[in-house]
Scaffold this active site. Structure first.
Site, PDB file in Angstrom:
ATOM      1  N   GLU A   1      -6.867  30.112 -94.734  1.00  0.00           N
ATOM      2  CA  GLU A   1      -7.770  30.281 -93.582  1.00  0.00           C
ATOM      3  C   GLU A   1      -8.512  31.615 -93.626  1.00  0.00           C
ATOM      4  O   GLU A   1      -8.287  32.484 -92.782  1.00  0.00           O
ATOM      5  CB  GLU A   1      -6.967  30.203 -92.280  1.00  0.00           C
ATOM      6  CG  GLU A   1      -6.200  28.920 -92.092  1.00  0.00           C
ATOM      7  CD  GLU A   1      -5.263  28.981 -90.886  1.00  0.00           C
ATOM      8  OE1 GLU A   1      -5.071  30.061 -90.299  1.00  0.00           O
ATOM      9  OE2 GLU A   1      -4.726  27.927 -90.539  1.00  0.00           O
ATOM     10  N   PRO A   2      -9.401  31.811 -94.564  1.00  0.00           N
ATOM     11  CA  PRO A   2     -10.088  33.107 -94.621  1.00  0.00           C
ATOM     12  C   PRO A   2     -11.161  33.248 -93.541  1.00  0.00           C
ATOM     13  O   PRO A   2     -11.887  32.301 -93.255  1.00  0.00           O
ATOM     14  CB  PRO A   2     -10.744  33.088 -96.011  1.00  0.00           C
ATOM     15  CG  PRO A   2     -10.947  31.644 -96.316  1.00  0.00           C
ATOM     16  CD  PRO A   2      -9.877  30.878 -95.595  1.00  0.00           C
ATOM     17  N   GLY A   3     -11.230  34.414 -92.972  1.00  0.00           N
ATOM     18  CA  GLY A   3     -12.294  34.710 -92.004  1.00  0.00           C
ATOM     19  C   GLY A   3     -13.100  35.883 -92.528  1.00  0.00           C
ATOM     20  O   GLY A   3     -14.208  35.756 -93.047  1.00  0.00           O
ATOM     21  N   ARG A   4     -12.479  37.067 -92.460  1.00  0.00           N
ATOM     22  CA  ARG A   4     -13.140  38.305 -92.837  1.00  0.00           C
ATOM     23  C   ARG A   4     -13.706  38.257 -94.263  1.00  0.00           C
ATOM     24  O   ARG A   4     -14.812  38.710 -94.500  1.00  0.00           O
ATOM     25  CB  ARG A   4     -12.114  39.438 -92.740  1.00  0.00           C
ATOM     26  CG  ARG A   4     -12.698  40.820 -92.853  1.00  0.00           C
ATOM     27  CD  ARG A   4     -11.565  41.846 -92.976  1.00  0.00           C
ATOM     28  NE  ARG A   4     -10.505  41.651 -92.020  1.00  0.00           N
ATOM     29  CZ  ARG A   4     -10.437  42.265 -90.842  1.00  0.00           C
ATOM     30  NH1 ARG A   4     -11.368  43.104 -90.474  1.00  0.00           N
ATOM     31  NH2 ARG A   4      -9.405  42.038 -90.035  1.00  0.00           N
TER      32      ARG A   4
ATOM     33  N   CYS B   1     -20.245  54.210 -71.578  1.00  0.00           N
ATOM     34  CA  CYS B   1     -19.731  55.317 -70.776  1.00  0.00           C
ATOM     35  C   CYS B   1     -18.221  55.491 -70.990  1.00  0.00           C
ATOM     36  O   CYS B   1     -17.435  55.344 -70.069  1.00  0.00           O
ATOM     37  CB  CYS B   1     -20.055  55.042 -69.310  1.00  0.00           C
ATOM     38  SG  CYS B   1     -19.555  56.363 -68.244  1.00  0.00           S
ATOM     39  N   GLU B   2     -17.831  55.729 -72.215  1.00  0.00           N
ATOM     40  CA  GLU B   2     -16.421  55.956 -72.546  1.00  0.00           C
ATOM     41  C   GLU B   2     -16.363  56.896 -73.755  1.00  0.00           C
ATOM     42  O   GLU B   2     -17.129  56.723 -74.713  1.00  0.00           O
ATOM     43  CB  GLU B   2     -15.721  54.652 -72.933  1.00  0.00           C
ATOM     44  CG  GLU B   2     -15.808  53.597 -71.869  1.00  0.00           C
ATOM     45  CD  GLU B   2     -14.493  52.913 -71.569  1.00  0.00           C
ATOM     46  OE1 GLU B   2     -13.441  53.362 -72.046  1.00  0.00           O
ATOM     47  OE2 GLU B   2     -14.554  51.915 -70.835  1.00  0.00           O
TER      48      GLU B   2
ATOM     49  N   TYR C   1     -15.602  39.819 -86.868  1.00  0.00           N
ATOM     50  CA  TYR C   1     -15.087  40.449 -85.651  1.00  0.00           C
ATOM     51  C   TYR C   1     -16.063  41.501 -85.118  1.00  0.00           C
ATOM     52  O   TYR C   1     -15.659  42.528 -84.586  1.00  0.00           O
ATOM     53  CB  TYR C   1     -13.683  41.044 -85.898  1.00  0.00           C
ATOM     54  CG  TYR C   1     -12.753  40.044 -86.550  1.00  0.00           C
ATOM     55  CD1 TYR C   1     -12.289  38.943 -85.829  1.00  0.00           C
ATOM     56  CD2 TYR C   1     -12.374  40.140 -87.894  1.00  0.00           C
ATOM     57  CE1 TYR C   1     -11.472  37.986 -86.430  1.00  0.00           C
ATOM     58  CE2 TYR C   1     -11.565  39.195 -88.494  1.00  0.00           C
ATOM     59  CZ  TYR C   1     -11.121  38.124 -87.764  1.00  0.00           C
ATOM     60  OH  TYR C   1     -10.321  37.173 -88.359  1.00  0.00           O
TER      61      TYR C   1
HETATM   62  N1  LLP Z   1      -5.775  32.306 -89.379  1.00  0.00           N
HETATM   63  C1  LLP Z   1      -5.147  32.751 -88.275  1.00  0.00           C
HETATM   64  C2  LLP Z   1      -4.123  31.928 -87.666  1.00  0.00           C
HETATM   65  C3  LLP Z   1      -5.506  33.979 -87.721  1.00  0.00           C
HETATM   66  O1  LLP Z   1      -4.873  34.413 -86.649  1.00  0.00           O
HETATM   67  C4  LLP Z   1      -6.538  34.755 -88.331  1.00  0.00           C
HETATM   68  C5  LLP Z   1      -6.938  36.028 -87.769  1.00  0.00           C
HETATM   69  C6  LLP Z   1      -7.165  34.238 -89.478  1.00  0.00           C
HETATM   70  C7  LLP Z   1      -6.749  33.012 -89.983  1.00  0.00           C
HETATM   71  C8  LLP Z   1      -8.270  34.962 -90.200  1.00  0.00           C
HETATM   72  O2  LLP Z   1      -7.870  36.178 -90.723  1.00  0.00           O
HETATM   73  P1  LLP Z   1      -8.870  37.021 -91.668  1.00  0.00           P
HETATM   74  O3  LLP Z   1      -9.034  36.273 -92.964  1.00  0.00           O
HETATM   75  O4  LLP Z   1     -10.151  37.155 -90.953  1.00  0.00           O
HETATM   76  O5  LLP Z   1      -8.174  38.312 -91.820  1.00  0.00           O
HETATM   77  N2  LLP Z   1     -10.105  41.417 -84.727  1.00  0.00           N
HETATM   78  C9  LLP Z   1      -9.339  41.939 -85.827  1.00  0.00           C
HETATM   79  C10 LLP Z   1      -8.758  40.845 -86.679  1.00  0.00           C
HETATM   80  C11 LLP Z   1      -7.891  39.858 -85.921  1.00  0.00           C
HETATM   81  C12 LLP Z   1      -7.423  38.747 -86.783  1.00  0.00           C
HETATM   82  C13 LLP Z   1      -6.739  37.697 -86.004  1.00  0.00           C
HETATM   83  N3  LLP Z   1      -6.370  36.539 -86.739  1.00  0.00           N
HETATM   84  C14 LLP Z   1     -10.222  42.893 -86.634  1.00  0.00           C
HETATM   85  O6  LLP Z   1     -11.378  43.113 -86.252  1.00  0.00           O
HETATM   86  O7  LLP Z   1      -9.770  43.469 -87.611  1.00  0.00           O
END
Ligand code: LLP
Length: 427
Positions: free
Chosen positions: A282-285, A351-352, A380
Site C-alpha cells: 500500500e504505497p502512498g508517499r 498566527c502561530e 500529506y
Molecule cells: N497503509 C496504511 C494502512 C497506512 O496507515 C498508511 C499511512 C499507508 C498505507 C501509506 O503509507 P506511506 O506509503 O504513505 O508511508 N501524515 C504523515 C504520514 C501518515 C501515514 C499514515 N498511514 C506524514 O505526513 O508523514
C-alpha cells in the site's frame, strides 16, 4: 527520472517544460504543482521492481497521501488498487474507477454507516477489532452479502521513523496484537457472512530501512500458517505501505532495493503455507511524494531573532514541518542560478509560532516578491490542509510536458462559510 521533471532553465525552476514563474503569474500563489511524468515514473518503478516475483503482486495506493481526483484516476488507470481509511476515501476511490476487489477498507474506528457503505460496495475489509468483526458480520447478514476480511495485525515492530507515524509498535492504537491474531481468526472463521481472505499489517511511514518490512513479512507468515490450520484459504497478505522518500537528499533505499528484500522474504514464507496469497503493498508517499512542489510568494523579509522570510503558505497548506519536524527542501524558484548567501527561516502567514516551513536554510538573497518552491510536497500536503485562520485552500495544477491542467481551483471566500447556518431568529 523524477529529478529531471523539476529542472532549471535560465535560472528559473521549471516543472517539466513549464516555467514556475509563468505558472504563478497565471494562477497566483500559493500553488501546488504536480508533474505527471514524475507520477508515472514512480508507478512504473513499482511495476518494474516487482516484475521478477514468481507470485502475484498488487499495489494499493494509499488515498490519504493525496486524494486529488485527477491523480486518483491516473493511478487507478495504471492498474493500482486503493487503500481507503474512511467512507470519504472509499467514495473518492470508487468515483475514480479503482477495481473494487482491490479497494481495501482500512480503519481502526469504522462507524456502522461506514461499514454498510463498504459492504454494499462489495470491497474487502481490513478489520481492526473484534467489535468491528461482529458489526461487519451482522451488517453483511442484514444485506445478504458475503464480505472478504483480513485482520490488521499489529506486528510489534519498531521501524526508525517519527514516533507519530510509527503504527506497528505494540503501544500503537492500530490492529490486533500479533499474539492474539490466531484467536481473532478463530472467531472470524465461525462468523456468518464473513470470509477470511487475508492478513494485513502496516508498520509505519517514511521508513528508510528495508529490514523492518522483512521482519513484518516473517511475522505475517507465522500467522498465516496458523490461520490455514483453521481451514482458511488466503487470497492476500498485505504488508501495508511506508517506504520512505529522500526528503533530505541523503540517499534512501529505492523501490528496487525494497523489492529485492521483500520478494525473497515473501517467497520463503510461501514455502511454509499451502495457499498462494498475493502480495499486496500500500504505497502512498513513494508514489506521490516527490511528484509535487508547493510554490509560495515572499510577502516580507525581516531580520529579527532569525532572518525570517514570510511567505503566503503555512501549515494550513503543509503541516508536515510543524507536526513532525519534517524537513522539506526549499529553493528560490526565480533565482536558481544564484549562489546561497544568507541563512533564512521560511515562515507562513498563520498566527502561530510553530508555523515554520524551513528553518535556517542557506539561500540566495531573498526579496519581497520572490517565489519559494517547497519540494516533495505531493504526499500529506494538500490532503492534510485546513482553512485555519480563514485561509482559503490553494489551487492544484498538473503539468504534462507543456500542458497545464487546473485540477483543483483555489477556494472562494464563500467556501470558508460553506454549510454554516446562521439561525435567523437570533438576528
Ligand atoms: N497503509 C496504511 C494502512 C497506512 O496507515 C498508511 C499511512 C499507508 C498505507 C501509506 O503509507 P506511506 O506509503 O504513505 O508511508 N501524515 C504523515 C504520514 C501518515 C501515514 C499514515 N498511514 C506524514 O505526513 O508523514
Amino acid at each position: 527520472m523524477v529529478e529531471e521533471c523539476f529542472n532549471v532553465r535560465q535560472g528559473v525552476l521549471h516543472v517539466e517544460n513549464v516555467s514556475c514563474l509563468e505558472l504563478v503569474k497565471k494562477y497566483g500563489t500559493p500553488l501546488y504543482v504536480t508533474s505527471m511524468k514524475a507520477l508515472n515514473s514512480n508507478m512504473d518503478s513499482y511495476f518494474r521492481a516487482f516484475e521478477k516475483a514468481n507470485f502475484k503482486v498488487r499495489f494499493l495506493y494509499a488515498v490519504k497521501a493525496n486524494n486529488n481526483l485527477t491523480l486518483l484516476k491516473l493511478i487507478a488507470r495504471k492498474g493500482f488498487g486503493a487503500d481507503v481509511f474512511s467512507d470519504g476515501e472509499l467514495y473518492m476511490a470508487l468515483l475514480s474507477g479503482f477495481e473494487k476487489s482491490y479497494v481495501l477498507f482500512n480503519g481502526n474506528s469504522k462507524s456502522d454507516e461506514e461499514i454498510k457503505m463498504g459492504v454494499e460496495a462489495g470491497v474487502p475489509f481490513s478489520v481492526d477489532s473484534i467489535d468491528e468483526l461482529y458489526a461487519i458480520s451482522q451488517i453483511a447478514r442484514d444485506l445478504n452479502r458475503e464480505v472478504k476480511i483480513a485482520f490488521r495485525i499489529n506486528p510489534d515492530i519498531s521501524p526508525e521513523t517519527h514516533p507519530k507515524i510509527a503504527t506497528g509498535l505494540k503501544t500503537s492504537k492500530f490492529g490486533i496484537p500479533w499474539k492474539d491474531a490466531v484467536s481473532a481468526y478463530e472467531l472470524a472463521v465461525k462468523c456468518p457472512n464473513v470470509r477470511v481472505s487475508g492478513i494485513h499489517c502496516h508498520i509505519g511511514s517514511q521508513i528508510t530501512d528495508t529490514t523492518p518490512f522483512v521482519e513484518a513479512i516473517e511475522r505475517m507468515f507465522e500467522v498465516a500458517e496458523e490461520v490455514e490450520k483453521l481451514g482458511a484459504d488466503l487470497d492476500f497478505i498485505d504488508i501495508g505501505g511506508g517506504l520512505g522518500i529522500d526528503y533530505e537528499g541523503k540517499g534512501v533505499p529505492a523501490v528496487e532495493d525494497f523489492a529485492d528484500r521483500i520478494i525473497p522474504a515473501f517467497e520463503k514464507g510461501l514455502e511454509k503455507i499451502k495457499s498462494q496469497p498475493e502480495l499486496w503493498i500500500e504505497p502512498g508517499r513513494s508514489i506521490v511524494g516527490n511528484t509535487t512542489i508547493l510554490l509560495t510568494r515572499v510577502n516580507a523579509v525581516k531580520k529579527a531573532y532569525r532572518n525570517f522570510v514570510a511567505v503566503d503558505a503555512g501549515f494550513n497548506l503543509l503541516i508536515r514541518p510543524a507536526m513532525y519536524d519534517a524537513y522539506h527542501r526549499v529553493a528560490v524558484a526565480n533565482k536558481m542560478d544564484r549562489p546561497p548567501e544568507e541563512v533564512y527561516t521560511v515562515v507562513g502567514p498563520i498566527c502561530e509560532s510553530g508555523d515554520i516551513l524551513a528553518k535556517d536554510r542557506k539561500l540566495p538573497k531573498i526579496e519581497k516578491g520572490d517565489i519559494i518552491a517547497v519540494f516533495d510536497t505531493g504526499a500529506y500536503g494538500f490532503s492534510m490542509s485546513s482553512q485555519y485562520n480563514g485561509r482559503r485552500r490553494c489551487a492544484e495544477l498538473l503539468v504534462n510536458g507543456e500542458k497545464v491542467y487546473v485540477t483543483r481551483e483555489r477556494e472562494r471566500y464563500s467556501d470558508l462559510i460553506a454549510n454554516q447556518i446562521v439561525p435567523a431568529e437570533l438576528f
